[in-house]
Scaffold this active site. Structure first.
Site, mmCIF file in Angstrom:
data_model
loop_
_atom_site.group_PDB
_atom_site.id
_atom_site.type_symbol
_atom_site.label_atom_id
_atom_site.label_comp_id
_atom_site.label_asym_id
_atom_site.label_seq_id
_atom_site.Cartn_x
_atom_site.Cartn_y
_atom_site.Cartn_z
ATOM 1 N N LYS A 85 -0.939 4.926 4.631
ATOM 2 C CA LYS A 85 -1.998 4.025 5.299
ATOM 3 C C LYS A 85 -1.602 3.890 6.794
ATOM 4 O O LYS A 85 -0.402 3.833 7.099
ATOM 5 C CB LYS A 85 -1.735 2.688 4.576
ATOM 6 C CG LYS A 85 -2.733 1.807 5.122
ATOM 7 C CD LYS A 85 -3.122 0.618 4.274
ATOM 8 C CE LYS A 85 -4.233 -0.336 4.624
ATOM 9 N NZ LYS A 85 -5.375 0.075 4.909
ATOM 10 N N HIS A 116 0.927 -1.399 0.059
ATOM 11 C CA HIS A 116 -0.105 -0.012 -0.186
ATOM 12 C C HIS A 116 0.835 1.300 -0.129
ATOM 13 O O HIS A 116 1.926 1.043 0.487
ATOM 14 C CB HIS A 116 -0.721 -0.170 1.280
ATOM 15 C CG HIS A 116 -2.213 -0.804 1.024
ATOM 16 N ND1 HIS A 116 -2.329 -2.245 1.298
ATOM 17 C CD2 HIS A 116 -3.452 -0.681 0.692
ATOM 18 C CE1 HIS A 116 -3.160 -2.977 1.132
ATOM 19 N NE2 HIS A 116 -4.162 -1.817 0.692
#
Ligand SMILES: NC(=O)C1=CN([C@@H]2O[C@H](COP(=O)(O)OP(=O)(O)OC[C@H]3O[C@@H](n4cnc5c(N)ncnc54)[C@H](OP(=O)(O)O)[C@@H]3O)[C@@H](O)[C@H]2O)C=CC1
Ligand SMILES: O=C(O)C1=N[C@H](C(=O)O)C[C@H](O)C1
Length: 265
Positions: free
Chosen positions: A158, A154
């Site tokens: 995040k 990701h």
């Protein structure tokens, strides 16, 4: 189709701003307000990048009382998402929660509250149809190949690790395979964390880098072979057909649905 009145929490965010567009583009959806932790009393159209004239509330209870929505879409942070979901249920508003980072205890508590209130709620760690298929295919594969590791990747903004999708994938796989220790029984981590997180023997590895959006590979190993099941989201629009499906379906159920795989045929 009957109009569904919606409040979005986290509307300024990467996902929330896409959700605002989705609601605006969908004829039977109506955005009645947004919930933020700033900009109380302003209209969303006062903020850069928005032309929708709906009020911004910083008090979610007041928002629900004054705008009487059917559904809350929550796309915020793990701590706030949990509070919002509870408040929605307590106010008779059906939550559609994309926010990740909930623990097993959080989910159990929300399940209990949903049952007590008797209204629908959907918590979906991933709204992208391709990601749902990746999880389902991984569960199928785990019946035949029991050794598996999950590598999720990701963007570096995040907050939670492992991702909600990574954890849900591990849960779905664990539900169909015998718990087992993978790798050498005597293996030693020379650097803590080298073998990743451990969910019932399944190793989860979280990569965080600028440039990434949301990606996951589920890697199975067997005698002389590997199988890799991979999904990539290249933008946040990839999640929106799932958000639409969840909003429509949350109106039809009276229990907590955890994962969109439970509502797609
Ligand atoms: N289920 C799915 O398919 C997907 C889920 N996600 C999840 O959705 C969540 C949001 O992700 P993303 O959009 O990337 O994150 P962002 O940080 O871009 O957006 C979060 C938004 O929530 C706002 N916020 C923070 N606190 C509050 C509060 N008390 N009340 C209202 N709003 C608040 C933030 O404001 P500020 O910036 O001022 O703090 C920000 O605008 C994450 O949990 C992520 O994991 C993401 C993609 C897909
Ligand atoms: O934070 C994100 O971006 C994403 N979060 C979800 C998760 O934790 O699985 C869904 C998707 O992977 C994007």
């Amino acid at each position: 189709m009957k109009e569904i009145k919606i409040v979005i929490a986290g509307a300024r965010g990467r996902m929330g701003s896409e959700a605002v567009k989705l609601v605006e583009e969908t004829t039977h959806f109506s955005l009645v307000a947004v919930v933020d932790h700033k900009h109380e009393g302003k209209s969303l159209k006062d903020l850069d990048g928005f032309d929708v004239d709906v009020p911004i509330y910083t008090d979610i209870d007041k928002c629900f009382f004054e705008t009487s929505p059917d559904v809350l879409i929550d796309l915020t942070t793990p701590e706030i998402g949990k509070i919002h979901t509870k408040k929605a249920l307590l106010n008779g508003v059906r939550p559609v929660v994309g926010t990740t980072g909930f623990s097993e205890d959080d989910l159990a508590e929300l399940q209990e509250l949903t049952t007590e209130k008797g209204i629908g709620a959907i918590i979906a760690p991933n709204f992208a149809i391709g990601a749902i298929l990746m999880m389902k295919f991984s569960q199928m594969a785990a019946k035949y190949l029991q050794d598996v590791e999950i590598i999720e990747q990701h963007h570096d903004q995040k907050l939670d690790a492992p991702s909600g999708t990574g954890l849900k994938t591990a849960e779905m796989i664990a539900a169909v395979r015998e718990e087992k220790q993978q790798g050498h029984p005597d293996e030693k981590e020379i650097l803590t964390g080298a073998r990743g997180a451990n969910y019932k023997g399944i190793r989860l590895h979280s990569v965080r880098l600028p440039g990434l959006i949301a990606h996951q590979e589920v890697m199975f190993g067997g005698d002389g072979q590997t199988l890799k099941i991979r999904h990539d989201s290249y933008n946040r629009a990839s999640f929106m057909s799932g958000v639409k499906l969840a909003v429509e379906n949350v109106m039809k159920v009276d229990l907590l649905v955890y994962g969109l795989e439970n509502i797609i045929e």
